[in-house]
Enzyme design. Structure first.
Site, PDB file in Angstrom:
ATOM      1  N   ASP A   1       0.847  -1.202   0.000  1.00  0.00           N
ATOM      2  CA  ASP A   1       0.000   0.000   0.000  1.00  0.00           C
ATOM      3  C   ASP A   1       0.885   1.256   0.000  1.00  0.00           C
ATOM      4  O   ASP A   1       1.861   1.347   0.751  1.00  0.00           O
ATOM      5  CB  ASP A   1      -0.887  -0.022   1.255  1.00  0.00           C
ATOM      6  CG  ASP A   1      -1.941   1.076   1.247  1.00  0.00           C
ATOM      7  OD1 ASP A   1      -3.126   0.749   1.039  1.00  0.00           O
ATOM      8  OD2 ASP A   1      -1.562   2.254   1.446  1.00  0.00           O
ATOM      9  N   ILE A   2       0.550   2.205  -0.862  1.00  0.00           N
ATOM     10  CA  ILE A   2       1.323   3.450  -0.921  1.00  0.00           C
ATOM     11  C   ILE A   2       1.041   4.274   0.337  1.00  0.00           C
ATOM     12  O   ILE A   2      -0.103   4.379   0.775  1.00  0.00           O
ATOM     13  CB  ILE A   2       0.966   4.279  -2.179  1.00  0.00           C
ATOM     14  CG1 ILE A   2       1.214   3.442  -3.441  1.00  0.00           C
ATOM     15  CG2 ILE A   2       1.760   5.572  -2.211  1.00  0.00           C
ATOM     16  CD1 ILE A   2       0.854   4.157  -4.738  1.00  0.00           C
TER      17      ILE A   2
ATOM     18  N   ASN B   1      -2.494  13.075  -4.124  1.00  0.00           N
ATOM     19  CA  ASN B   1      -3.646  13.624  -4.853  1.00  0.00           C
ATOM     20  C   ASN B   1      -3.913  15.070  -4.441  1.00  0.00           C
ATOM     21  O   ASN B   1      -4.152  15.936  -5.288  1.00  0.00           O
ATOM     22  CB  ASN B   1      -4.904  12.797  -4.565  1.00  0.00           C
ATOM     23  CG  ASN B   1      -5.010  11.562  -5.456  1.00  0.00           C
ATOM     24  OD1 ASN B   1      -4.434  11.511  -6.533  1.00  0.00           O
ATOM     25  ND2 ASN B   1      -5.733  10.565  -4.982  1.00  0.00           N
TER      26      ASN B   1
ATOM     27  N   HIS C   1      -5.195  14.725  -9.068  1.00  0.00           N
ATOM     28  CA  HIS C   1      -5.592  13.333  -9.298  1.00  0.00           C
ATOM     29  C   HIS C   1      -4.819  12.708 -10.462  1.00  0.00           C
ATOM     30  O   HIS C   1      -4.445  11.527 -10.420  1.00  0.00           O
ATOM     31  CB  HIS C   1      -7.100  13.286  -9.554  1.00  0.00           C
ATOM     32  CG  HIS C   1      -7.718  11.955  -9.281  1.00  0.00           C
ATOM     33  ND1 HIS C   1      -7.872  11.003 -10.259  1.00  0.00           N
ATOM     34  CD2 HIS C   1      -8.208  11.413  -8.138  1.00  0.00           C
ATOM     35  CE1 HIS C   1      -8.440   9.938  -9.730  1.00  0.00           C
ATOM     36  NE2 HIS C   1      -8.662  10.152  -8.446  1.00  0.00           N
TER      37      HIS C   1
ATOM     38  N   GLU D   1      -4.915   2.318  -4.107  1.00  0.00           N
ATOM     39  CA  GLU D   1      -3.441   2.347  -4.120  1.00  0.00           C
ATOM     40  C   GLU D   1      -2.913   1.146  -3.356  1.00  0.00           C
ATOM     41  O   GLU D   1      -1.905   1.199  -2.676  1.00  0.00           O
ATOM     42  CB  GLU D   1      -2.911   3.651  -3.509  1.00  0.00           C
ATOM     43  CG  GLU D   1      -3.835   4.332  -2.534  1.00  0.00           C
ATOM     44  CD  GLU D   1      -3.867   3.694  -1.149  1.00  0.00           C
ATOM     45  OE1 GLU D   1      -4.839   2.950  -0.884  1.00  0.00           O
ATOM     46  OE2 GLU D   1      -2.934   3.939  -0.356  1.00  0.00           O
TER      47      GLU D   1
ATOM     48  N   ASP E   1      -2.632   9.333 -10.578  1.00  0.00           N
ATOM     49  CA  ASP E   1      -2.772   8.246 -11.560  1.00  0.00           C
ATOM     50  C   ASP E   1      -1.422   7.867 -12.165  1.00  0.00           C
ATOM     51  O   ASP E   1      -1.122   6.686 -12.359  1.00  0.00           O
ATOM     52  CB  ASP E   1      -3.712   8.677 -12.692  1.00  0.00           C
ATOM     53  CG  ASP E   1      -5.176   8.611 -12.285  1.00  0.00           C
ATOM     54  OD1 ASP E   1      -5.461   8.185 -11.141  1.00  0.00           O
ATOM     55  OD2 ASP E   1      -6.030   9.002 -13.106  1.00  0.00           O
TER      56      ASP E   1
HETATM   57  P1  GH3 Z   1      -2.049   5.422   4.307  1.00  0.00           P
HETATM   58  O1  GH3 Z   1      -0.631   5.764   4.382  1.00  0.00           O
HETATM   59  O2  GH3 Z   1      -2.686   5.156   5.615  1.00  0.00           O
HETATM   60  O3  GH3 Z   1      -2.295   4.297   3.357  1.00  0.00           O
HETATM   61  O4  GH3 Z   1      -2.804   6.716   3.726  1.00  0.00           O
HETATM   62  P2  GH3 Z   1      -3.337   6.958   2.278  1.00  0.00           P
HETATM   63  O5  GH3 Z   1      -3.575   8.394   2.085  1.00  0.00           O
HETATM   64  O6  GH3 Z   1      -2.432   6.320   1.294  1.00  0.00           O
HETATM   65  O7  GH3 Z   1      -4.679   6.095   2.279  1.00  0.00           O
HETATM   66  P3  GH3 Z   1      -6.179   6.520   2.165  1.00  0.00           P
HETATM   67  O8  GH3 Z   1      -6.937   5.203   2.161  1.00  0.00           O
HETATM   68  O9  GH3 Z   1      -6.543   7.513   3.200  1.00  0.00           O
HETATM   69  O10 GH3 Z   1      -6.331   7.229   0.753  1.00  0.00           O
HETATM   70  C1  GH3 Z   1      -6.227   6.541  -0.436  1.00  0.00           C
HETATM   71  C2  GH3 Z   1      -6.542   7.509  -1.540  1.00  0.00           C
HETATM   72  O11 GH3 Z   1      -6.373   6.932  -2.814  1.00  0.00           O
HETATM   73  C3  GH3 Z   1      -7.957   8.003  -1.506  1.00  0.00           C
HETATM   74  C4  GH3 Z   1      -8.438   7.938  -2.944  1.00  0.00           C
HETATM   75  O12 GH3 Z   1      -8.986   9.154  -3.376  1.00  0.00           O
HETATM   76  C5  GH3 Z   1      -7.188   7.651  -3.718  1.00  0.00           C
HETATM   77  N1  GH3 Z   1      -7.411   6.845  -4.914  1.00  0.00           N
HETATM   78  C6  GH3 Z   1      -8.049   5.655  -5.009  1.00  0.00           C
HETATM   79  N2  GH3 Z   1      -8.036   5.210  -6.285  1.00  0.00           N
HETATM   80  C7  GH3 Z   1      -7.385   6.145  -7.015  1.00  0.00           C
HETATM   81  C8  GH3 Z   1      -7.047   6.259  -8.408  1.00  0.00           C
HETATM   82  O13 GH3 Z   1      -7.334   5.396  -9.239  1.00  0.00           O
HETATM   83  N3  GH3 Z   1      -6.359   7.378  -8.794  1.00  0.00           N
HETATM   84  C9  GH3 Z   1      -6.014   8.357  -7.908  1.00  0.00           C
HETATM   85  N4  GH3 Z   1      -5.329   9.396  -8.373  1.00  0.00           N
HETATM   86  N5  GH3 Z   1      -6.326   8.266  -6.606  1.00  0.00           N
HETATM   87  C10 GH3 Z   1      -6.990   7.180  -6.158  1.00  0.00           C
HETATM   88 MG    MG Z   2      -2.214   4.181   1.344  1.00  0.00          MG
HETATM   89 MG    MG Z   3      -5.039   1.875   1.048  1.00  0.00          MG
HETATM   90 MG    MG Z   4      -5.589   3.785   4.007  1.00  0.00          MG
END
Ligand code: GH3
Ligand code: MG
Ligand code: MG
Ligand code: MG
Ligand code: MG
Length: 315
Positions: free
Chosen positions: A196-197, A204, A209, A238, A213
């Site tokens: 996980d990123i 973002n 966004h 992610e 991507d």
């Molecule tokens: P953590 O270190 O706890 O993993 O924090 P995080 O910010 O990485 O995790 P969180 O689950 O809070 O946020 C994930 C974000 O990923 C939220 C969502 O808008 C974004 N996201 C999900 N799918 C996509 C995508 O296909 N493209 C983009 N650009 N963003 C995406």
């Molecule tokens: Mg994450």
């Molecule tokens: Mg996640």
């Molecule tokens: Mg998360």
């Protein structure tokens, strides 16, 4: 002379349309007939439209040629042949190959015993009666090839994540589950990593966004290369998973740690904004669990990695 100039032009156009040169060159057609003259006639028609051809003299021979040439896409078969009739050959082909992989077209002169129905019921996709019109032959062949290609495309799209081109969750589950079943029988242990990123939301928020991507795409390409011997999938936004089949646990862990460090160092190369980011990884190895259980365990470790500061691998 009824062929006017316009007619001739139209006909030439039709010929070209039907030939679809670049595609047909890649289509391998097996012609099965006990009569050498008929085989040659059909092969001539096929090569005139650039199809690749192979020949077999009867059903037994056809099955052998099929086994030796997995890329055969279409089988055109006669009915009346020694050893095995065309409809029997169809049954045998369908036992070994699905309609999605190979098309079968039956051809015969005798249709007294509802042969077309027998062919179709035995698994053939189409039927032609001799003597046939050449254009009908090309059209039916071309439609069957289209069908195979459409199925291939739809299957690929159904299994692929559109953004990253990685296998999607659906495909990942199917593949991992069937491996897991085999591992259960063999009593071997399996491993899975959840990747996980870190703080992806802030990428973002800070860069937009589209930049997010781009990061996902860049990371996915890198992951596909890094784990080309394993099953990789995009699980959610992610979040990615790697399933390690038949790989030594230490080897898997080393590979993951190397990948984590590579991303820590080279992540700016994934995007034109040179966005730096890190990964948290949860890894679980065990005797055979259900896939859900395996994912749950790896997820717990991922949670621990996040809780204890991120940018780390927990196993
Ligand atoms: P953590 O270190 O706890 O993993 O924090 P995080 O910010 O990485 O995790 P969180 O689950 O809070 O946020 C994930 C974000 O990923 C939220 C969502 O808008 C974004 N996201 C999900 N799918 C996509 C995508 O296909 N493209 C983009 N650009 N963003 C995406
Ligand atoms: Mg994450
Ligand atoms: Mg996640
Ligand atoms: Mg998360
Ligand atoms: Mg015959």
């Amino acid at each position: 002379d009824y062929i006017t100039k316009e007619n001739k032009q139209a006909y030439q156009y039709l010929e070209k349309q039907l030939a679809r040169l670049p595609r047909n060159e890649q289509i391998l057609v097996l012609v099965v007939d006990d009569s050498a003259a008929t085989r040659h006639h059909i092969c001539n028609l096929l090569t005139r439209h650039k199809y690749q051809t192979l020949e077999a003299v009867d059903g037994i021979d056809a099955l052998k040629v099929l086994a030796e040439n997995p890329s055969i896409a279409v089988i055109i078969t006669d009915n009346e042949m020694p050893n095995m009739n065309g409809d029997e050959l169809c049954v045998e082909i369908r036992r070994l190959y699905s309609n999605d992989e190979k098309a079968v077209i039956g051809i015969s002169a005798y249709d007294t015993l509802h042969l077309s129905t027998r062919f179709l019921k035995s698994g053939a996709d189409d039927y032609l009666r001799k003597p046939f019109n050449n254009e009908e032959f090309y059209c039916r062949l071309s439609q069957n090839v289209d069908m195979l290609e459409n199925i291939k495309t739809i299957r690929l799209q159904a299994n692929t994540d559109y953004l990253t081109k990685l296998p999607n969750r659906r495909y990942f589950f199917g593949e991992a589950n069937s491996h897991l079943k085999a591992a259960k029988l063999a009593n071997t242990s399996v491993s899975l990593a959840m990747i996980d990123i870190d703080h992806f939301k802030s990428i973002n928020d800070n860069y937009g966004h589209d930049a997010g991507d781009e990061v996902l795409k860049g990371l996915s390409q890198c992951m596909a290369k890094y784990f080309e011997e394993n099953l990789v999938g995009r699980f959610g936004g992610e979040e990615f998973a790697v399933y390690f089949a038949d790989q030594d646990t230490n080897e898997s862990l080393q590979r993951l740690e190397k990948f984590r460090l590579f991303v820590e160092k080279h992540s700016p190369e994934f995007s034109k904004d040179r966005i730096k980011f890190t990964l948290s990884i949860g890894f679980h190895n065990g005797p055979v669990y259900s896939l859900d259980e395996l994912i749950k365990q790896a997820d717990l470790k991922l949670y621990q990695a996040k809780e204890s500061g991120r940018n780390k691998l927990v196993n």
